[in-house]
Design a protein around this motif. Structure first.
Motif, short mmCIF file in Angstrom:
data_model
loop_
_atom_site.label_atom_id
_atom_site.label_comp_id
_atom_site.label_asym_id
_atom_site.label_seq_id
_atom_site.Cartn_x
_atom_site.Cartn_y
_atom_site.Cartn_z
N ASP A 286 0.79 -1.23 -0.02
CA ASP A 286 -0.04 0.06 0.32
C ASP A 286 0.79 1.18 -0.11
OD1 ASP A 286 -2.26 1.25 -0.11
OD2 ASP A 286 -3.06 0.77 1.77
N THR A 290 0.51 4.18 -2.90
CA THR A 290 0.10 5.48 -2.45
C THR A 290 1.27 6.49 -2.83
OG1 THR A 290 -0.05 4.86 -0.31
CG2 THR A 290 -2.21 4.79 -1.47
N PRO A 379 -9.69 2.44 -5.93
CA PRO A 379 -9.78 3.89 -4.98
C PRO A 379 -8.47 4.20 -5.09
CG PRO A 379 -10.86 1.74 -3.92
CD PRO A 379 -10.33 1.53 -5.15
N ALA A 382 -7.99 6.17 -8.14
CA ALA A 382 -8.84 7.51 -7.95
C ALA A 382 -7.90 8.36 -7.02
CB ALA A 382 -10.06 6.99 -7.33
N PHE A 383 -7.40 8.07 -5.87
CA PHE A 383 -6.70 8.95 -5.20
C PHE A 383 -5.45 9.34 -5.75
CE2 PHE A 383 -3.14 9.32 -2.07
CZ PHE A 383 -3.63 10.19 -1.23
N MET A 384 -4.90 8.78 -6.63
CA MET A 384 -3.61 9.31 -7.38
C MET A 384 -4.00 10.25 -8.42
SD MET A 384 -1.11 7.86 -5.63
CE MET A 384 -0.04 8.49 -6.51
N ASP A 386 -6.96 11.80 -8.97
CA ASP A 386 -7.98 12.95 -8.40
C ASP A 386 -7.62 14.47 -8.78
OD1 ASP A 386 -10.65 13.16 -7.04
OD2 ASP A 386 -9.47 14.55 -6.04
N ILE A 487 -15.33 12.73 -0.48
CA ILE A 487 -14.87 11.92 0.54
C ILE A 487 -15.36 10.64 0.23
CG2 ILE A 487 -16.77 12.41 2.04
CD1 ILE A 487 -14.93 12.03 4.66
N MET A 488 -14.21 9.75 0.20
CA MET A 488 -14.20 8.38 -0.27
C MET A 488 -13.61 7.21 0.70
SD MET A 488 -13.98 7.36 -4.19
CE MET A 488 -12.72 6.12 -4.32
N GLU A 489 -13.96 6.15 0.74
CA GLU A 489 -13.46 5.01 1.71
C GLU A 489 -12.22 4.58 0.68
OE1 GLU A 489 -16.15 2.32 3.51
OE2 GLU A 489 -14.51 1.76 4.68
N VAL A 490 -11.36 4.34 1.47
CA VAL A 490 -10.22 3.62 0.43
C VAL A 490 -10.03 2.13 1.12
CG1 VAL A 490 -7.78 3.46 -0.27
CG2 VAL A 490 -9.07 5.61 -0.07
#
Lengths: 648, 81
Positions: A286, A290, A379, A382-384, A386, A487-490
């Motif tokens: 992880d 990330t 996700p 998506a985080f990277m 966004d 706001i989104m759960e990972v």
């Protein structure tokens, strides 16, 4: 939603927070017999299946994942209204046992609805790995509902959940209301004492539940109750303000804060912690994913893997699919021309086209996406990205639909359902038709690749991506932004399970087969009939201002472009027919080929995509999309054609 | 101090949520509310969202910067109300 098959059929609704494994549990039970649909008048979808358990007919409904039962999210509103509609006999609340203390928030809200309920603690293995031990019996006793444990990915414990659910339907349900602080309970008692009879009649749901919704500042319940008794609602608002000042919380959060305390207390009584063993490996992976460098590398590599699989492997499979049909085609062409033969040939072409898109391009894309999804990679991607997507008015959650669009726009449009905000969903839906799908890739490769060189083809691909981003930027500017903010759960990285991945692929594939393929078949047959009857002349003449004046193409390309609306790669086949040769460079100049490719890439989404747009977004979205694409195509291809004049 | 002012791996306690009721409700239903301890894991590149970890559950959430800037946090523990 299907009606009850018999009076004693049990309607069981699965509900839970997103990522709790609810749908995995549903799919484990349903196998491949799944019906999907939208709740009437909404874009919120559900899945249902019928099964028999211990001699009892059960209709199992998978509701959308929700974090709470408030009113501001459409999915939450719809799920809540469905639960309160009286159609549900038993609700199975699936919770992720590894994050129990948060999941119980929804559980308490569901208990307050007073619908017979079974608590299903999923991912018990994950919780144990994390070092959390949960006392199921104690939880059941304290919460006042039966509790069972499952590991849905392995299919364990599911029977026990259904056994509890059927038993639940036979016994009288006597839930115990979660008991709040003294101040809150006094306040609730006061409100219940003056609860208007008219409201009781108008809102056939438990009074305590309505009271709690009002105390929680639920706008929809306030609106509904105000219509019946505005005075009563005002008095509740006063109580709410009083509680807020008393406890020093914001008015909207006063009840929520008490519930948090309640949940924490419950959790501490049922859970014990040990040292978890899980962190090690996963945490390391992880950290790499990330991390800016590792993350972007992961994004690029996973996209590259997806595309190479879809295009190289896909191309191979496409040829294999095409071969058996080649003989059939030759046989049909050998028949004396008649309308029947034309229809037959249209049908065959439709089947080939569907199979030629589905098997080679769509299946690999769906497969990898399902793997990425189940592994928890999406996700993180998506985080990277966004931040980047934000600059063009999209956000991280649009990654899935957009990447699906490279295979086929139809499932991509359907995948926009995961965007809860209507604005984001609309923008994504309007951008998808600009993403170069596999059918249009065929056109790029066959025209630009062959006559203008591989570099030009690659450049055109990038050009398409650029246009899509520019469109997104422009569209998002025109739509007022009032989003909640992302706001989104990972969820943690997990090992994907092949059977679960396959089921997911099948369910999505079925959507394509049900929606897009019939459209392709029908339009293919119509097309064949139309060209047999000879509609090309009037069409060519009608389109001549566009084709000859604006795009500076030969007039005969009109029919090919017109028919390309039905299926993009058909434009190519029809072009050969119209021009009377497959050696396009004999009759078209290089700039004309370029104009033709750009126009075909961008103009009007194909008819199956339009059908999907209509189904998911309504008539207006469908028209907007067609107009937008057509406008951009005329503008850009026209500009290239006019500029090329000066160099000719 | 808000979520935007933290350095990686720092553990803090949430003091207050955004003033917008819907935003606050959404966060709170995801496990972020006053009194909760969270760890700031990292920020995404290109001025992207922040990744935080709920210390009570280990659940991770990504939060848009605009939202994160409205979450007040504190390094010390506040006494329970």
């Amino acid at each position: 939603m299907a009606a009850r098959r018999s009076p004693d059929e049990l309607v069981v609704a699965l509900t839970g927070q997103p990522n709790c494994g609810k749908s995995t549990l549903f799919n484990a039970v349903a196998g491949f017999r799944v019906d999907t649909g939208n709740f009437a008048g909404t874009t919120v979808s559900y899945a249902e299946t019928a099964l028999r358990f211990e001699g009892r007919d059960i209709r199992l409904i998978d509701l959308p994942g929700i974090y709470s039962i408030s009113s501001f999210d459409p999915a939450e509103r719809v799920a809540r209204d469905f639960l309160l509609s009286g159609e549900v006999d038993v609700v199975v609340n699936v919770v992720d046992a590894s994050i129990l203390s948060r999941s119980l928030e929804l559980t308490l809200q569901l208990i307050e609805m007073k619908i017979p309920m079974v608590l299903c603690l999923n991912m018990m293995d994950e919780a144990q790995h994390k070092g959390v031990l949960i006392d199921l019996e104690r939880l059941a006793t304290l919460a006042g509902v039966p509790a069972r444990s499952t590991v849905a990915v392995l299919g364990t414990g599911i029977d026990a959940v259904f056994a509890a659910a059927t038993k639940m339907s036979r016994t009288a349900y006597q839930p115990r209301d979660p008991c709040y602080d003294r101040d809150v309970e006094d306040c609730i008692a006061g409100i219940l004492a003056r609860y208007p009879e008219a409201l009781r009649q108008a809102l056939p749901v438990p009074e305590r539940f309505v009271t709690l919704r009002l105390l929680e500042m639920d706008q929809e319940f306030e609106r509904r109750a105000s219509q019946v008794d505005a005075e009563f609602v005002r008095s509740v608002q006063q109580d709410r303000r009083r509680l807020a000042t008393l406890h020093g919380w914001p008015e909207s959060g006063v009840l929520a804060s008490h519930r948090h305390a309640l949940v924490l207390d419950l959790y501490e009584q049922v859970a014990t912690h040990h040292r978890g063993a899980i962190a090690g490996m996963r945490e390391k992976i992880d950290r790499i994913i990330t991390n800016p460098v590792g993350g972007l590398l992961t994004v690029v590599l996973s996209l590259l893997l997806t595309f190479s699989l879809a295009f190289f492997l896909g191309d191979l499979v496409a040829k294999l699919v095409d071969q058996p049909f080649a003989a059939l085609r030759t046989a049909i062409q050998a028949l004396p021309p008649s309308l029947a033969v034309a229809l037959l040939s249209g049908l065959v072409e439709g089947v080939v086209a569907g199979a030629g898109i589905v098997l080679p391009y769509l299946v690999p894309l769906l497969l990898l996406l399902a793997v990425y999804e189940d592994a928890g990679l999406l996700p993180r991607i998506a985080f990277m990205v966004d931040g980047l997507l934000h600059r063009v008015g999209l956000h991280g959650k649009s990654v899935v639909p957009l990447s699906l669009g490279f295979g086929c726009n139809v499932p991509a449009i359907m995948a926009t359902r995961n965007l809860e905000n209507p604005r984001d969903r609309l923008i994504t839906m309007l951008v998808i038709p600009f993403v170069t799908c596999s059918a249009r890739s065929v056109v790029i490769l066959a025209l630009a690749g062959k006559y203008l060189g591989g570099m030009t083809a690659a450049a055109l691909y990038l050009f398409g991506l650029g246009v899509a981003m520019a469109v997104s930027f422009a569209v998002s500017r025109s739509k007022q932004h009032k989003a909640l903010g992302l706001i989104m759960e990972v969820p943690p990285l997990r090992r994907p399970y092949p059977t679960i991945v396959m089921k997911k692929v099948w369910l999505r594939l079925r959507e394509f087969i049900v929606v897009a393929w019939p459209v392709i078949l029908v339009s293919s047959v119509l097309l064949s009939a139309a060209s047999y009857v000879g509609i090309d002349r009037p069409v060519n003449a009608a389109l001549s201002p566009l084709t000859t004046t604006v795009l500076r193409l030969p007039e005969v390309t009109g029919i090919a472009l017109f028919l390309g609306v039905f299926r993009k790669e058909l434009a190519l086949v029809m072009l050969a027919t119209a021009l009377g040769t497959t050696e396009f460079d004999l009759v078209l100049s290089q700039s004309q080929i370029l104009v033709l490719v750009i126009f075909t890439m961008l103009y009007i989404p194909c008819i199956a995509t339009l059908a999907a747009l209509f189904k998911e977004g309504g008539l207006k979205t469908c028209f907007t999309s067609a107009a937008l694409n057509f406008g951009v195509a005329v503008l850009l291809a026209g500009a290239v054609a006019q500029v090329a004049r000066f160099f000719a | 101090m808000t979520l935007l002012d933290l350095s990686e791996d720092e553990v803090v306690e949430i003091r207050s949520l955004p003033a917008d009721a819907n935003m606050a409700r959404r966060m709170s239903s995801l496990g972020l509310f006053a009194g909760r301890r969270i760890r700031f894991v990292k920020a995404a590149p290109f001025a992207g969202p922040l990744l935080v970890e709920d210390q009570a559950t280990g659940a991770r959430l990504m939060i848009a910067r605009a939202m994160a800037g409205e979450v007040e946090v504190t390094r010390g523990r506040t006494p329970k109300p």
